[in-house]
Design an enzyme around this catalytic site. Structure first.
Site, PDB file in Angstrom:
ATOM      1  N   CYS A 159      -6.219   1.810   6.024  1.00 44.56           N
ATOM      2  CA  CYS A 159      -6.862   0.547   6.408  1.00 44.56           C
ATOM      3  C   CYS A 159      -6.266   0.076   7.742  1.00 44.56           C
ATOM      4  O   CYS A 159      -5.350   0.708   8.269  1.00 44.56           O
ATOM      5  CB  CYS A 159      -6.617  -0.492   5.304  1.00 44.56           C
ATOM      6  N   GLU A 177       0.901   3.829   1.816  1.00 47.21           N
ATOM      7  CA  GLU A 177       1.344   4.226   3.148  1.00 47.21           C
ATOM      8  C   GLU A 177       2.519   3.377   3.629  1.00 47.21           C
ATOM      9  O   GLU A 177       3.511   3.893   4.146  1.00 47.21           O
ATOM     10  CB  GLU A 177       0.206   4.090   4.173  1.00 47.21           C
ATOM     11  N   CYS A 232      -2.381  -0.380   7.529  1.00 48.75           N
ATOM     12  CA  CYS A 232      -1.628   0.867   7.424  1.00 48.75           C
ATOM     13  C   CYS A 232      -1.729   1.694   8.703  1.00 48.75           C
ATOM     14  O   CYS A 232      -0.740   2.285   9.138  1.00 48.75           O
ATOM     15  CB  CYS A 232      -2.101   1.658   6.213  1.00 48.75           C
ATOM     16  N   HIS A 267       0.860  -1.186   0.000  1.00 43.12           N
ATOM     17  CA  HIS A 267       0.000   0.000   0.000  1.00 43.12           C
ATOM     18  C   HIS A 267       0.894   1.234   0.000  1.00 43.12           C
ATOM     19  O   HIS A 267       2.031   1.194   0.490  1.00 43.12           O
ATOM     20  CB  HIS A 267      -0.870   0.024   1.250  1.00 43.12           C
TER      21      HIS A 267
END
Length: 156
Positions: free
Chosen positions: A84, A56, A87, A54
């Site tokens: 999420c 992040e 993260c 991801h």
């Protein structure tokens, strides 16, 4: 002069556009220490065949590497979509100082939407967060991506 949240979010949106062009879910992030950009990246799960890739996570990993310290307490992460659970957890574990996101995620967002992981008193550490910036622009980019990929077209 300090970095504005708008400028940080603009940089994250540039990364989200790159993800869109590459066929990745268009989420971008930019990690700053003060007004200095440490690292910017976008989702790369398809390209890297990595479920943790991801935007992040990539920013936290590379930012810590570049700064030579896993503790990111003096940093701010700008991201186009609310983090999420994975993260948000990584933000806590890295001791990230602050997170600013553009669009809320009512399906998986863990900075206030379905849960507020950074504020959980049972967890060690605190990362402050806020929703700021061009929410409509962030949401529109996600909508363009999912149109035709999901029966309902838009993100919820």
């Amino acid at each position: 002069m300090a970095l504005t949240d708008e400028a940080g979010m603009r940089r994250a949106l540039e990364e989200a556009e790159k993800a869109f062009a590459e066929g990745e879910v268009p989420v971008g992030a930019a990690l700053y220490r003060g007004k200095t950009l440490v690292w910017a990246d976008h989702n790369r799960r398809e390209a890297l065949k990595d479920p943790t890739a991801h935007a992040e996570i990539l920013c936290l990993r590379r930012g810590a590497e570049k700064l030579g310290d896993w503790r990111l307490n003096g940093c701010t992460l700008y991201v186009t979509l609310e983090p999420c659970p994975m993260c948000a957890g990584a933000m806590l574990m890295s001791r990230l100082g602050r997170c600013v996101f553009g669009a809320a995620d009512p399906e998986a967002g863990c900075c206030g939407s379905i849960y507020d992981l950074p504020a959980d008193p049972l967890l060690h550490g605190r990362t402050s967060w806020s929703q700021s910036g061009p929410e409509d622009e962030c949401r529109a980019l996600l909508g363009r991506f999912f149109r035709g990929r999901r029966p309902e077209g838009e993100i919820k």
